[in-house]
Design a protein around this motif. Structure first.
Motif, short mmCIF file in Angstrom:
data_model
loop_
_atom_site.label_atom_id
_atom_site.label_comp_id
_atom_site.label_asym_id
_atom_site.label_seq_id
_atom_site.Cartn_x
_atom_site.Cartn_y
_atom_site.Cartn_z
N LEU A 229 81.30 48.67 -1.35
CA LEU A 229 81.73 50.06 -1.23
C LEU A 229 81.57 50.80 -2.55
CD1 LEU A 229 84.94 49.55 0.94
CD2 LEU A 229 82.76 50.53 1.68
N ILE A 230 81.89 50.11 -3.66
CA ILE A 230 81.71 50.73 -4.98
C ILE A 230 80.24 51.05 -5.20
CG2 ILE A 230 81.86 50.33 -7.47
CD1 ILE A 230 84.37 48.68 -6.94
N SER A 231 79.37 50.11 -4.79
CA SER A 231 77.94 50.34 -4.94
C SER A 231 77.50 51.55 -4.13
CB SER A 231 77.17 49.09 -4.50
OG SER A 231 75.77 49.31 -4.56
N SER A 232 78.06 51.68 -2.92
CA SER A 232 77.71 52.84 -2.09
C SER A 232 78.17 54.14 -2.73
CB SER A 232 78.37 52.69 -0.71
OG SER A 232 77.89 51.54 -0.04
N ILE A 233 79.36 54.07 -3.36
CA ILE A 233 79.85 55.26 -4.05
C ILE A 233 78.93 55.63 -5.20
CG2 ILE A 233 81.74 56.15 -5.48
CD1 ILE A 233 83.66 54.57 -3.74
N LYS A 234 78.47 54.61 -5.92
CA LYS A 234 77.57 54.87 -7.06
C LYS A 234 76.30 55.58 -6.61
CE LYS A 234 78.98 50.98 -9.98
NZ LYS A 234 78.53 49.72 -10.58
N THR A 235 75.79 55.19 -5.45
CA THR A 235 74.56 55.82 -4.97
C THR A 235 74.78 57.28 -4.60
OG1 THR A 235 74.96 55.10 -2.69
CG2 THR A 235 73.69 53.62 -4.10
N ARG A 236 76.03 57.63 -4.30
CA ARG A 236 76.33 59.02 -3.93
C ARG A 236 76.61 59.90 -5.14
NH1 ARG A 236 80.36 60.38 0.58
NH2 ARG A 236 79.24 62.33 0.24
N LEU A 237 76.97 59.28 -6.25
CA LEU A 237 77.38 60.07 -7.41
C LEU A 237 76.29 61.01 -7.92
CD1 LEU A 237 79.61 57.65 -9.49
CD2 LEU A 237 80.28 59.66 -8.23
N PRO A 238 75.00 60.58 -8.00
CA PRO A 238 73.99 61.54 -8.47
C PRO A 238 73.91 62.78 -7.59
CG PRO A 238 73.13 59.31 -8.56
CD PRO A 238 74.43 59.23 -7.83
N SER A 239 73.99 62.59 -6.26
CA SER A 239 73.91 63.75 -5.38
C SER A 239 75.14 64.64 -5.54
CB SER A 239 73.76 63.31 -3.92
OG SER A 239 74.88 62.54 -3.51
N ILE A 240 76.31 64.00 -5.77
CA ILE A 240 77.52 64.79 -6.01
C ILE A 240 77.39 65.57 -7.30
CG2 ILE A 240 80.00 64.64 -6.51
CD1 ILE A 240 80.13 62.25 -4.62
N GLN A 241 76.85 64.91 -8.35
CA GLN A 241 76.65 65.60 -9.62
C GLN A 241 75.68 66.77 -9.46
OE1 GLN A 241 78.25 65.28 -12.43
NE2 GLN A 241 77.03 66.92 -13.35
N ASN A 242 74.60 66.50 -8.70
CA ASN A 242 73.64 67.58 -8.45
C ASN A 242 74.29 68.74 -7.70
OD1 ASN A 242 71.60 66.14 -9.67
ND2 ASN A 242 70.84 65.25 -7.76
N TYR A 243 75.17 68.38 -6.77
CA TYR A 243 75.83 69.45 -6.01
C TYR A 243 76.81 70.21 -6.89
CZ TYR A 243 77.15 71.82 -1.75
OH TYR A 243 77.35 72.78 -0.80
N CYS A 244 77.46 69.51 -7.81
CA CYS A 244 78.34 70.19 -8.76
C CYS A 244 77.54 71.20 -9.59
CB CYS A 244 79.03 69.18 -9.68
SG CYS A 244 80.31 68.20 -8.88
N GLU A 245 76.35 70.77 -10.03
CA GLU A 245 75.50 71.68 -10.80
C GLU A 245 75.06 72.86 -9.94
OE1 GLU A 245 72.32 69.26 -12.21
OE2 GLU A 245 73.59 68.10 -13.57
N PHE A 246 74.79 72.55 -8.67
CA PHE A 246 74.42 73.64 -7.74
C PHE A 246 75.55 74.64 -7.60
CE2 PHE A 246 75.23 74.97 -3.33
CZ PHE A 246 74.21 75.91 -3.19
N LEU A 247 76.79 74.11 -7.44
CA LEU A 247 77.94 75.00 -7.28
C LEU A 247 78.19 75.82 -8.55
CD1 LEU A 247 80.45 72.69 -5.35
CD2 LEU A 247 79.11 74.59 -4.44
N GLU A 248 77.99 75.21 -9.72
CA GLU A 248 78.14 75.96 -10.96
C GLU A 248 77.12 77.10 -11.03
OE1 GLU A 248 77.77 73.11 -14.06
OE2 GLU A 248 79.78 72.28 -13.79
#
Length: 682
Positions: A229-248
């Protein structure tokens, strides 16, 4: 989520052991469902929100008796957390943080006392710690500890070296969880059937036949699962970071857009002011020229008539004197000229006006809607992410009529009546309401399992429950079809029943529903039903009940957007409006099933709803939404923007449920416990 490079010593000295609420070292840390931890006392101090929920709502939450649930917001992630057992229980202890906090205390407490001396009534500084017993000892007690048969092999270490971090790992290895039922017994095994930690005394017949293994053998399975599950979370983090940048970037663009729109609206206002001034000046110049021309003509006429009048007076005076004092020969000498002149005067036509100027000012319509049409309006539709910003939802957006009728500042109360029937032993719960062609009001009484029909002034005309196989189970909502029959959702029997207004069964539609709630019709007379369990909308033929289409209520990525839907209505363009307890509270679809708009967030402020119930649309496109928990009715313009709160608690509205518009154009609302109210709003 970066791989940690902190050592155990670094972790213990970091803010990892600080509570996010009080910012101090954890005291009895408790693990929340969101995986953040707080001190037990800090949890008790957090503000609570208490809500009461009807029997048919939130059934999956396993609420305690009374259907009252307490919630608070996690100070870290703002997640809404429900208190265990309706607020009476506690959250699971975070043993990991508790043990690390104990290690921190071993290393930093300067005033530790010998436990054995304290037991004997003496106060002596501790110089060492037994890792096996977790007891503090002075020098003398340490010597004695090494001399007993039971404790001679215990690992006793000096506090001076503990404080220097030499025994961090040793202390961690000797820390163990204790059984809550059997005091001082360590939890040494794990029942994989019950997924519970056990001490030796816990392994009773209750776990007989279960797979009970030691902790080392139990860990790999769950460790692998968690790491996966931690590994799955890690794979999602880049997209979350990208989305944070998008929201900014989105927020930055919104700020730029805001400034530009403020400039544009000011420019438009200045332009309109200029045009209005120019129009005013032209009209005033025209007024001056027209009136002054007419005034000059009138003055000329007046002057000529005044001269003529003077001449006539002179003539009359001369002739009167001539006739009074003149000699016959003098009169006869001038009779020809006198006769000719007097004849002319008798036949003379006055040189007066042939027409009169009638001038006035007809002001243009200055209603708020007309002014908005002239000034312009914002186009702020929610464009699906990934589409060009210039893409228009042509034909799908909610349209606003340029000439809407004005809504009263205060809705005019017309009448109220209690929707009581006969032989009832339960409170009235009017969850559904519709109107017949004769303006009779059809009410669903959910708890008494009845359909009731009242005339427009509240007189009970008919009530029925169905018979035999067509008996109503638990009804929720109702709509009147084009042939004036009544279609009712029955979520207990998972079907739709159609009756005449006399209560005769006509049709049952089944096989498509799990928990049907809201029901309505569109411009074609088709039946639309929202199913809260399947989170979708179905469209049916009103004559046969056959399924015409299914609207899965998904966004462009295929995600379900309906969470806990209640009521449904349609606009004149056949866009579908659904109220949902999850924000945004109103979801809008077209008949092709595309998700095109939304309205409302969770709360008590403007454009926020605590619990959306009934929804309806009048002939002009105004949208009415019942906000059950906020005790108010939202009136939205056809474009989905809040116009005003039509009714609030100050208007005696209490827990509004179903809403509708009568054939005479009056607004109707049902309240919890059975009150029906009618208002004139235009």
């Amino acid at each position: 989520m970066e791989e940690t490079e902190e050592t155990l010593a670094e972790l213990v000295e970091s803010n990892f052991l600080k509570c996010s609420s009080c910012c101090h070292d954890y005291q009895s840390p408790r693990l929340l469902p969101c995986l953040h931890s707080l001190c037990e006392e800090c949890i008790q101090k957090l503000p609570r929100q208490t809500s009461s929920i009807a029997d048919d709502q939130k059934s999956s939450e396993n609420l305690p008796n009374g259907n009252v649930i307490e919630r608070f917001s996690c100070p870290v992630c703002v997640s809404s957390i429900s208190l265990p057992e309706g607020g009476g229980g506690t959250f699971q202890s975070n043993a990991f943080l508790q043990d690390l906090c104990q290690l921190y205390k071993y290393k930093h407490d300067k005033d530790r006392k010998c436990d054995y001396c304290t037991f004997a009534g003496k106060t002596v500084d501790a110089v060492s710690l037994c890792l096996n017993c977790h007891d503090d000892m002075c020098g003398d007690c340490q010597e004695a500890h090494h001399k007993t048969k039971i404790t001679r092999n215990h690992q006793v270490v000096p506090y001076e070296q503990i404080r220097n971090g030499l025994y961090d790992q040793d202390i961690r290895e000797h820390q163990s969880l204790k059984c809550e039922e059997h005091e001082n017994n360590s939890l040494t095994s794990f029942c994989t059937d019950c997924e519970a930690l056990l001490c030796p005394k816990c392994q009773t017949p209750e776990h007989g036949g279960h797979n009970v293994v030691d902790l080392d053998n139990a860990l790999p399975k769950y460790s692998k699962q968690i790491k996966g599950l931690i590994s799955s979370i890690k794979t999602r983090l880049p997209s979350i970071q990208n989305y944070c940048e998008f929201l900014e970037k989105y927020a930055e663009n919104l700020d730029q857009t805001k400034q530009q729109l403020l400039t544009d609206t000011q420019t438009q206002a200045d332009s309109l002011h200029s045009m209005i001034d120019e129009c005013k000046n032209k009209l005033q110049q025209e007024i001056k020229e027209t009136c002054e021309t007419e005034m000059d003509q009138a003055k000329d006429k007046l002057k000529n008539l005044q001269v003529a009048s003077g001449s006539l007076h002179n003539n009359a005076y001369f002739l009167n004197q001539l006739m009074a004092h003149g000699k016959p020969e003098e009169v006869l000498a001038m009779h020809r000229e006198i006769t000719t002149r007097l004849t002319q005067l008798i036949k003379m036509q006055l040189d007066g006006l042939t027409s009169k100027l009638r001038i006035g000012f007809l002001p243009g319509a200055s209603t708020e809607q007309n002014l908005q049409t002239l000034f312009g309006k914002l186009s702020n539709d929610m464009v699906p992410i990934g589409k060009s910003e210039s893409t228009q939802l042509a034909g799908d957006e909610l349209k606003i009529t340029s000439m809407l009728p004005n809504v009263k500042n205060t809705a005019e109360f017309l009448l109220a009546f209690d929707s009581e029937g006969t032989d009832e032993n339960r409170d009235i719960w009017p969850t559904g309401m519709s109107v017949t062609k004769k303006d009779n009001i059809v009410i669903v009484d959910r708890d008494n399992k009845k359909i009731k029909i009242f005339d427009s002034v509240g007189k009970l005309l008919k009530e029925f429950t169905g018979e035999n196989d067509n008996k109503i189970g638990i009804p929720f909502d109702v709509t009147v079809l084009e042939n004036d029959t009544v279609a009712v959702t029955d979520y207990e029997q998972e079907n739709i029943k159609v009756f005449t207004q006399d209560g005769n069964h006509v049709l049952t539609i089944s096989g498509f529903f799990k928990h049907p709630r809201g029901i309505t019709t569109n411009s074609k007379g088709e039946i639309l039903v929202v199913d809260c369990r399947q989170q979708r909308i179905t469209v049916h033929d009103p004559r046969s009940g056959n399924l015409i289409k299914t609207i899965e209520a998904e966004d462009q990525k295929g995600n379900k957007v309906l969470v806990d839907p209640y009521y449904i209505s349609t606009t004149h363009e056949d866009n579908i409006l659904v109220t949902d307890t999850a924000a945004p509270n109103i979801k809008v679809f077209n008949m092709e099933g595309r998700y095109i708009a939304e309205y409302g967030t969770y709360g008590i402020k403007e454009q926020q709803i605590l619990q959306p119930f009934g929804i309806c649309v009048d002939e002009y496109g105004y949208i009415f939404v019942a906000d059950n928990q906020n005790h108010r009715i939202h009136l939205l313009n056809p474009d989905g923007k809040l116009n005003k709160f039509l009714l609030t608690k100050s208007n005696s509205i209490w827990h509004p449920m179903a809403v509708n518009i009568s054939k005479k154009g009056f607004f109707m609302v049902s309240e919890a416990l059975g009150k029906i109210r009618l208002y004139k709003y235009l």
